[in-house]
Scaffold this motif. Structure first.
Motif, PDB file in Angstrom:
ATOM      1  N   ASN A 132       0.808  -1.229   0.000  1.00  0.00           N
ATOM      2  CA  ASN A 132       0.000   0.000   0.000  1.00  0.00           C
ATOM      3  C   ASN A 132       0.835   1.270   0.000  1.00  0.00           C
ATOM      4  OD1 ASN A 132      -2.177  -1.689   0.139  1.00  0.00           O
ATOM      5  ND2 ASN A 132      -3.003  -0.861   2.030  1.00  0.00           N
ATOM      6  N   VAL A 133       2.140   1.157   0.139  1.00  0.00           N
ATOM      7  CA  VAL A 133       3.015   2.336   0.139  1.00  0.00           C
ATOM      8  C   VAL A 133       3.121   2.837  -1.294  1.00  0.00           C
ATOM      9  CG1 VAL A 133       5.334   3.188   0.631  1.00  0.00           C
ATOM     10  CG2 VAL A 133       4.272   1.519   2.153  1.00  0.00           C
ATOM     11  N   HIS A 134       2.909   4.123  -1.487  1.00  0.00           N
ATOM     12  CA  HIS A 134       2.889   4.684  -2.838  1.00  0.00           C
ATOM     13  C   HIS A 134       3.272   6.160  -2.812  1.00  0.00           C
ATOM     14  CE1 HIS A 134      -1.057   5.608  -1.107  1.00  0.00           C
ATOM     15  NE2 HIS A 134      -0.963   6.723  -1.815  1.00  0.00           N
ATOM     16  N   LEU A 135       3.476   6.724  -3.990  1.00  0.00           N
ATOM     17  CA  LEU A 135       3.727   8.154  -4.159  1.00  0.00           C
ATOM     18  C   LEU A 135       2.521   8.742  -4.880  1.00  0.00           C
ATOM     19  CD1 LEU A 135       5.568  10.667  -4.115  1.00  0.00           C
ATOM     20  CD2 LEU A 135       6.476   9.894  -6.305  1.00  0.00           C
ATOM     21  N   THR A 136       1.732   9.523  -4.166  1.00  0.00           N
ATOM     22  CA  THR A 136       0.548  10.131  -4.774  1.00  0.00           C
ATOM     23  C   THR A 136       0.974  11.273  -5.691  1.00  0.00           C
ATOM     24  OG1 THR A 136      -0.808   9.593  -2.845  1.00  0.00           O
ATOM     25  CG2 THR A 136      -1.645  11.317  -4.321  1.00  0.00           C
ATOM     26  N   LEU A 137       0.520  11.218  -6.933  1.00  0.00           N
ATOM     27  CA  LEU A 137       0.777  12.296  -7.884  1.00  0.00           C
ATOM     28  C   LEU A 137      -0.356  13.314  -7.865  1.00  0.00           C
ATOM     29  CD1 LEU A 137       2.102  10.306 -10.967  1.00  0.00           C
ATOM     30  CD2 LEU A 137       3.415  11.812  -9.467  1.00  0.00           C
ATOM     31  N   VAL A 138      -1.590  12.799  -7.911  1.00  0.00           N
ATOM     32  CA  VAL A 138      -2.768  13.672  -7.982  1.00  0.00           C
ATOM     33  C   VAL A 138      -3.905  13.044  -7.198  1.00  0.00           C
ATOM     34  CG1 VAL A 138      -4.454  14.763  -9.526  1.00  0.00           C
ATOM     35  CG2 VAL A 138      -2.126  14.429 -10.319  1.00  0.00           C
ATOM     36  N   PHE A 139      -4.513  13.817  -6.321  1.00  0.00           N
ATOM     37  CA  PHE A 139      -5.722  13.376  -5.637  1.00  0.00           C
ATOM     38  C   PHE A 139      -6.907  13.820  -6.475  1.00  0.00           C
ATOM     39  CE2 PHE A 139      -9.193  14.121  -2.563  1.00  0.00           C
ATOM     40  CZ  PHE A 139      -9.376  12.798  -2.183  1.00  0.00           C
ATOM     41  N   LEU A 140      -7.750  12.886  -6.862  1.00  0.00           N
ATOM     42  CA  LEU A 140      -8.877  13.177  -7.758  1.00  0.00           C
ATOM     43  C   LEU A 140     -10.185  13.450  -7.018  1.00  0.00           C
ATOM     44  CD1 LEU A 140      -8.170  10.365 -10.383  1.00  0.00           C
ATOM     45  CD2 LEU A 140      -7.542  12.792 -10.540  1.00  0.00           C
ATOM     46  N   GLY A 141     -10.243  13.090  -5.742  1.00  0.00           N
ATOM     47  CA  GLY A 141     -11.484  13.254  -4.989  1.00  0.00           C
ATOM     48  C   GLY A 141     -12.478  12.171  -5.356  1.00  0.00           C
ATOM     49  N   ASN A 142     -13.747  12.436  -5.154  1.00  0.00           N
ATOM     50  CA  ASN A 142     -14.802  11.473  -5.485  1.00  0.00           C
ATOM     51  C   ASN A 142     -15.083  11.511  -6.982  1.00  0.00           C
ATOM     52  OD1 ASN A 142     -15.140  10.629  -2.831  1.00  0.00           O
ATOM     53  ND2 ASN A 142     -16.556  12.299  -2.391  1.00  0.00           N
ATOM     54  N   GLN A 143     -14.929  10.360  -7.610  1.00  0.00           N
ATOM     55  CA  GLN A 143     -15.104  10.247  -9.058  1.00  0.00           C
ATOM     56  C   GLN A 143     -16.108   9.151  -9.384  1.00  0.00           C
ATOM     57  OE1 GLN A 143     -13.324  12.073 -11.520  1.00  0.00           O
ATOM     58  NE2 GLN A 143     -12.647  13.295  -9.769  1.00  0.00           N
ATOM     59  N   CYS A 144     -16.844   9.341 -10.478  1.00  0.00           N
ATOM     60  CA  CYS A 144     -17.739   8.287 -10.968  1.00  0.00           C
ATOM     61  C   CYS A 144     -16.882   7.156 -11.527  1.00  0.00           C
ATOM     62  CB  CYS A 144     -18.642   8.817 -12.073  1.00  0.00           C
ATOM     63  SG  CYS A 144     -19.805  10.052 -11.521  1.00  0.00           S
ATOM     64  N   SER A 145     -17.293   5.936 -11.282  1.00  0.00           N
ATOM     65  CA  SER A 145     -16.509   4.783 -11.738  1.00  0.00           C
ATOM     66  C   SER A 145     -16.307   4.809 -13.255  1.00  0.00           C
ATOM     67  CB  SER A 145     -17.148   3.475 -11.287  1.00  0.00           C
ATOM     68  OG  SER A 145     -18.484   3.397 -11.733  1.00  0.00           O
ATOM     69  N   GLY A 146     -17.285   5.307 -13.998  1.00  0.00           N
ATOM     70  CA  GLY A 146     -17.156   5.400 -15.458  1.00  0.00           C
ATOM     71  C   GLY A 146     -16.042   6.344 -15.880  1.00  0.00           C
ATOM     72  N   ASP A 147     -15.877   7.452 -15.166  1.00  0.00           N
ATOM     73  CA  ASP A 147     -14.807   8.403 -15.469  1.00  0.00           C
ATOM     74  C   ASP A 147     -13.441   7.783 -15.180  1.00  0.00           C
ATOM     75  OD1 ASP A 147     -16.744  10.257 -16.144  1.00  0.00           O
ATOM     76  OD2 ASP A 147     -16.675  11.283 -14.204  1.00  0.00           O
ATOM     77  N   LEU A 148     -13.374   6.963 -14.159  1.00  0.00           N
ATOM     78  CA  LEU A 148     -12.103   6.332 -13.801  1.00  0.00           C
ATOM     79  C   LEU A 148     -11.642   5.355 -14.869  1.00  0.00           C
ATOM     80  CD1 LEU A 148     -12.539   5.792  -9.970  1.00  0.00           C
ATOM     81  CD2 LEU A 148     -11.194   7.541 -11.152  1.00  0.00           C
ATOM     82  N   HIS A 149     -12.582   4.754 -15.563  1.00  0.00           N
ATOM     83  CA  HIS A 149     -12.208   3.833 -16.644  1.00  0.00           C
ATOM     84  C   HIS A 149     -11.435   4.587 -17.724  1.00  0.00           C
ATOM     85  CE1 HIS A 149     -12.300   0.486 -19.394  1.00  0.00           C
ATOM     86  NE2 HIS A 149     -12.832   1.268 -20.312  1.00  0.00           N
ATOM     87  N   THR A 150     -11.917   5.762 -18.101  1.00  0.00           N
ATOM     88  CA  THR A 150     -11.240   6.579 -19.112  1.00  0.00           C
ATOM     89  C   THR A 150      -9.849   6.981 -18.630  1.00  0.00           C
ATOM     90  OG1 THR A 150     -13.369   7.438 -19.856  1.00  0.00           O
ATOM     91  CG2 THR A 150     -11.427   8.710 -20.466  1.00  0.00           C
ATOM     92  N   ILE A 151      -9.750   7.389 -17.373  1.00  0.00           N
ATOM     93  CA  ILE A 151      -8.460   7.778 -16.807  1.00  0.00           C
ATOM     94  C   ILE A 151      -7.514   6.578 -16.782  1.00  0.00           C
ATOM     95  CG2 ILE A 151      -7.308   8.541 -14.683  1.00  0.00           C
ATOM     96  CD1 ILE A 151      -9.777  10.348 -14.195  1.00  0.00           C
ATOM     97  N   SER A 152      -8.019   5.409 -16.440  1.00  0.00           N
ATOM     98  CA  SER A 152      -7.151   4.226 -16.366  1.00  0.00           C
ATOM     99  C   SER A 152      -6.586   3.848 -17.742  1.00  0.00           C
ATOM    100  CB  SER A 152      -7.882   3.043 -15.735  1.00  0.00           C
ATOM    101  OG  SER A 152      -8.874   2.543 -16.597  1.00  0.00           O
ATOM    102  N   ILE A 153      -7.345   4.068 -18.796  1.00  0.00           N
ATOM    103  CA  ILE A 153      -6.843   3.797 -20.148  1.00  0.00           C
ATOM    104  C   ILE A 153      -5.679   4.732 -20.461  1.00  0.00           C
ATOM    105  CG2 ILE A 153      -7.406   3.990 -22.617  1.00  0.00           C
ATOM    106  CD1 ILE A 153     -10.257   2.997 -21.841  1.00  0.00           C
ATOM    107  N   LYS A 154      -5.822   6.004 -20.116  1.00  0.00           N
ATOM    108  CA  LYS A 154      -4.746   6.968 -20.354  1.00  0.00           C
ATOM    109  C   LYS A 154      -3.521   6.653 -19.494  1.00  0.00           C
ATOM    110  CE  LYS A 154      -7.835  10.658 -21.752  1.00  0.00           C
ATOM    111  NZ  LYS A 154      -8.393  11.972 -21.435  1.00  0.00           N
ATOM    112  N   MET A 155      -3.764   6.213 -18.276  1.00  0.00           N
ATOM    113  CA  MET A 155      -2.649   5.862 -17.396  1.00  0.00           C
ATOM    114  C   MET A 155      -1.911   4.634 -17.918  1.00  0.00           C
ATOM    115  SD  MET A 155      -2.455   8.252 -15.272  1.00  0.00           S
ATOM    116  CE  MET A 155      -1.062   7.532 -14.447  1.00  0.00           C
ATOM    117  N   GLU A 156      -2.627   3.699 -18.498  1.00  0.00           N
ATOM    118  CA  GLU A 156      -1.990   2.519 -19.079  1.00  0.00           C
ATOM    119  C   GLU A 156      -1.099   2.925 -20.254  1.00  0.00           C
ATOM    120  OE1 GLU A 156      -0.762  -1.349 -19.709  1.00  0.00           O
ATOM    121  OE2 GLU A 156      -1.652  -0.395 -17.954  1.00  0.00           O
TER     122      GLU A 156
END
Length: 120
Positions: free
Chosen positions: A44-68
């Motif tokens: 669970n130890v990590h380096l946070t780059l950006v805190f996104l706050g509360n997000q809709c799960s659908g929006d996170l899918h788009t972000i995860s594609i870009k992160m990949e």
């Protein structure tokens, strides 16, 4: 309706670095506060780059594609980030039971941050 998820974008640390950070944290934080905490696993130890706050799960899918896409680019570069810890303390404030290690500014880290904030 999409479920809201408290989200952030983070980098995983090398296991040896995460173990070292946890070891130092346990020793010093317990000495300073004298409290007993439920320490999280090294995974669970990590380096946070950006805190996104509360997000809709659908929006996170788009972000995860870009992160990949970014992950694949970084893998091709095959260059590790070497960071310097400038201080450690409670997050988001001194009384918080969450321990944070703050790193010195770093050009590659800033570039990653800029990329992440440009897509949110």
């Amino acid at each position: 309706m999409s479920k809201l998820i408290r989200a952030f974008i983070a980098l995983t640390l090398a296991k040896s670095d995460a173990e070292w950070l946890l070891s130092i944290s346990r020793q010093h934080y317990t000495d300073l506060r004298g409290d007993k905490y439920q320490w999280q696993p090294v995974s669970n130890v990590h380096l946070t780059l950006v805190f996104l706050g509360n997000q809709c799960s659908g929006d996170l899918h788009t972000i995860s594609i870009k992160m990949e896409q970014l992950r694949k680019i970084r893998a091709d570069i095959n260059e590790a980030l070497t960071l310097t810890i400038s201080k450690a303390g409670g997050f988001p404030n001194v009384k918080s039971p969450i321990l944070a290690a703050y790193v010195e500014p770093h050009e590659q880290l800033q570039n990653l941050f800029n990329f992440c904030t440009s897509m949110t």
